[in-house]
Enzyme design. Structure first.
Site, short mmCIF file in Angstrom:
data_model
loop_
_atom_site.label_atom_id
_atom_site.label_comp_id
_atom_site.label_asym_id
_atom_site.label_seq_id
_atom_site.Cartn_x
_atom_site.Cartn_y
_atom_site.Cartn_z
N ARG A 119 0.82 -1.22 0.00
CA ARG A 119 0.00 0.00 0.00
C ARG A 119 0.85 1.26 0.00
NH1 ARG A 119 -4.81 -0.53 3.66
NH2 ARG A 119 -5.54 -1.26 1.63
N TYR A 120 1.97 1.20 0.68
CA TYR A 120 2.83 2.37 0.81
C TYR A 120 4.05 2.23 -0.11
CZ TYR A 120 0.20 3.29 5.14
OH TYR A 120 -0.77 3.55 6.06
N ARG A 123 7.18 0.08 1.94
CA ARG A 123 7.00 -1.00 2.89
C ARG A 123 5.76 -1.83 2.59
NH1 ARG A 123 5.61 3.86 4.35
NH2 ARG A 123 4.07 4.33 5.97
N CYS A 132 -3.68 -17.24 15.55
CA CYS A 132 -3.24 -16.39 16.65
C CYS A 132 -3.20 -17.25 17.91
CB CYS A 132 -4.20 -15.23 16.86
SG CYS A 132 -4.10 -14.01 15.54
N CYS A 136 -8.72 -11.95 19.36
CA CYS A 136 -9.27 -10.68 19.83
C CYS A 136 -10.64 -10.50 19.23
CB CYS A 136 -8.41 -9.52 19.35
SG CYS A 136 -6.68 -9.63 19.81
N CYS A 139 -10.92 -8.05 16.31
CA CYS A 139 -9.99 -8.30 15.19
C CYS A 139 -10.39 -7.57 13.91
CB CYS A 139 -9.93 -9.80 14.90
SG CYS A 139 -8.79 -10.22 13.57
N ARG A 141 -8.89 -8.31 11.05
CA ARG A 141 -8.69 -9.25 9.95
C ARG A 141 -9.49 -10.52 10.17
NH1 ARG A 141 -2.95 -8.29 9.65
NH2 ARG A 141 -3.29 -6.21 8.79
N ASP A 300 -11.15 -0.50 13.85
CA ASP A 300 -11.58 -0.62 12.45
C ASP A 300 -13.01 -1.17 12.37
OD1 ASP A 300 -9.14 0.23 11.39
OD2 ASP A 300 -8.30 -1.81 11.37
N ASP A 337 -7.18 3.95 10.37
CA ASP A 337 -6.79 3.24 9.15
C ASP A 337 -8.00 3.38 8.22
OD1 ASP A 337 -5.33 1.76 7.35
OD2 ASP A 337 -4.70 0.27 8.84
N LYS A 344 -3.08 4.57 7.13
CA LYS A 344 -3.21 5.14 8.46
C LYS A 344 -3.15 6.66 8.40
CE LYS A 344 -1.01 1.06 10.41
NZ LYS A 344 -0.67 0.37 9.14
#
Ligand SMILES: *Cc1c(COP(=O)(O)O)cnc(C)c1O
Length: 375
Positions: A119-120, A123, A132, A136, A139, A141, A300, A337, A344
Site C-alpha cells: 500500500r505504501y 514497505r 493467533c 481478539c 480483530c 482481519r 476498524d 486506518d 493510516k
C-alpha cells in the site's frame, strides 16, 4: 480458576488453578494445545452472562480461542473485566451495522501476490499465518484470522520473494498475520531468512500479540534465532495495563535485551481502555519495559465490532491528556486506518489556534496561548 476468587489476583502464574505442573504451564506448546475453545470449557472457569452465552452460540463468528495463561487473568465474576471483554464473544458480535466491512482496510485490493499487502511506497505487510495465540474479539482481519484459509506455503513465499526482489523500493517488511510468533521456529526462520536474502530489504518488523497472550513463547531459542535477522523491530499489540504481568515483563525484557526494537500498538476499545488514565498507565508501563508506544488505532469497522468503537473525539481527548503530561516518548500517534484503503491517517488535537503571515498563535498542553513569530 476455581470460584474461590483466586483468579482475581493479577499474578500470571495460573498453574495452580489449572492443576498443572509449573513446567507445563510455562511450556508454550502446552498453552497452545490447551487453548479454551468451547462453551463447556470456558464455563468451568468463567461465570458466563446471557450475552456471552449468546455470543459463543453465534453460528458465524470469529473463532473463539484463548490460552489458559490469558484466561487466568480474567475476572471470572465481572463481565466488565477488560481482559475478558477482549476475548469472550458477546451477542453484539452478531450485530452488523451498515458501516461494517468484511475487509475494513481494503487490503485485498492491494495484494499484488497472495499473502502480501503493498500500500505504501517503501514497505509492505506480509501475512505469515491466520493463526493467533488467542483471538481478539475486535480483530480487524476477521475475514482471515483463525479460518485456516491462509497458510503461507513455500511456493507462496517464493512468489513474495520474487515480488520484493522485482520492487527494490520496498525496504521494510512487516511480518504479521494472524500472529507470526505462533509459527514453529523453522517455519518462521524460513520466512525471515528468505527476506534477509533480498538485498533491498533493510528492516524486518514483526507484528504480534504473542508476548501478551503467550509470554512463555519468548524463550532463548526464539530470541537467538530472531537476532540473526537484525535489524528486527517488533510491534506488540497491547491494550490494557493489566496485560503487563511479571511474565510479560520478563518476555519484553528478553526481547529488548536481544536488541529488538520494541513498539506498541493499541486499539482504542469502548469500555476497555477508552479513558486517559488507563492509557497513561499502559504507556508508562510500556516505556518502563523498553516498549515505545507507537500507535493508538481507532477500532476498524470490521463486521460485528461496532460495540467496541468509540467516538473519534474520545481518541483525540486521550492524546490531549497524554501530551505534555507524560514523556513525549510515551505518547503514541492516534490513527484511523481509512476504510477503503487510504492507509493510516493521524488524527491529532489541534495546537495551532491561528496562523496569519509570520505569526503563529499556539496553545500548549495546559491550554495557555503563545505566539511564535517567524523571522
Ligand atoms: C500499517 C501498515 C504498514 C506499516 O505502516 P507504518 O505506518 O510504517 O507502521 C504497512 N503496510 C500496510 C498495508 C499497513 O496496514
Amino acid at each position: 480458576m476455581k470460584k474461590d476468587g483466586a483468579a482475581k489476583s493479577t499474578s500470571s502464574d495460573g498453574s495452580s488453578s489449572y492443576k498443572v505442573k509449573k513446567s507445563r504451564w510455562y511450556d508454550w506448546k502446552w498453552q497452545l494445545k490447551n487453548r479454551i475453545t468451547t462453551v463447556e470449557e470456558i464455563s468451568k472457569y468463567v461465570a458466563l452472562t446471557q450475552e456471552e452465552k449468546q455470543g459463543l452460540d453465534l453460528k458465524e463468528r470469529l473463532v473463539f480461542g484463548v490460552t489458559p495463561y490469558f484466561l487466568s487473568l480474567i475476572d471470572p465474576f465481572s463481565p466488565n473485566c477488560p481482559i475478558r471483554k477482549q476475548c469472550v464473544p458477546t451477542a453484539s458480535e452478531g450485530v452488523a451495522t451498515e458501516f461494517d466491512y468484511e475487509d475494513p482496510c481494503a487490503e485485498e485490493k492491494d495484494c499484488p501476490v497472495p499473502g502480501l499487502v503493498h500500500r505504501y511506497p517503501d514497505r509492505v505487510l506480509l501475512l505469515a499465518t491466520d493463526e493467533c495465540a488467542s483471538y481478539c474479539r475486535h480483530c480487524t482481519r476477521k475475514r482471515l484470522a483463525g479460518s485456516s484459509k491462509h497458510v503461507l506455503t513455500a511456493k507462496m513465499m517464493d512468489k513474495i520473494v520474487k515480488y520484493l526482489s522485482d520492487n527494490p523500493k520496498i525496504r521494510d517488511v512487516v511480518v504479521s498475520g494472524g500472529d507470526p510468533l505462533t509459527l514453529a521456529e523453522d517455519k518462521l526462520e524460513m520466512i525471515l531468512s528468505s527476506l534477509k536474502k533480498i538485498r533491498s530489504v533493510q528492516v524486518i518488523r514483526i507484528g504480534t500479540r504473542v508476548p501478551i497472550f503467550l509470554p512463555m513463547r519468548i524463550d532463548e531459542a526464539l530470541v537467538s534465532m530472531l537476532k540473526k535477522y537484525h535489524p528486527v523491530w517488533m510491534s506488540i499489540h497491547i491494550n490494557h495495563p493489566r496485560e503487563v504481568t511479571p511474565d510479560v515483563e520478563k518476555a519484553l525484557n528478553m526481547l529488548a535485551d536481544s536488541g529488538i526494537v520494541l513498539g506498541s500498538q493499541t486499539v482504542l476499545l469502548k469500555g476497555i481502555n477508552d479513558k486517559p488514565e488507563i492509557m497513561k498507565e499502559l504507556f508508562i508501563r510500556a516505556m518502563k519495559n523498553r516498549v515505545r508506544p507507537y500507535y493508538i488505532y481507532q477500532c476498524d469497522p470490521a463486521r460485528g465490532t461496532a460495540h467496541f468503537r468509540t467516538s473519534v473525539k474520545t481518541g483525540v481527548e486521550i492524546i490531549e491528556n497524554l501530551r505534555g503530561f507524560i514523556s513525549g516518548y510515551a505518547v503514541p500517534t492516534y490513527v484511523i486506518d481509512a476504510p477503503g484503503g487510504g492507509g493510516k491517517i493521524p488524527v491529532s488535537p489541534n495546537y495551532v489556534v491561528e496562523h496569519k503571515g509570520k505569526k503563529w498563535t499556539l496553545k500548549n498542553y495546559r491550554n495557555n496561548r503563545y505566539e511564535y513569530i517567524e523571522p
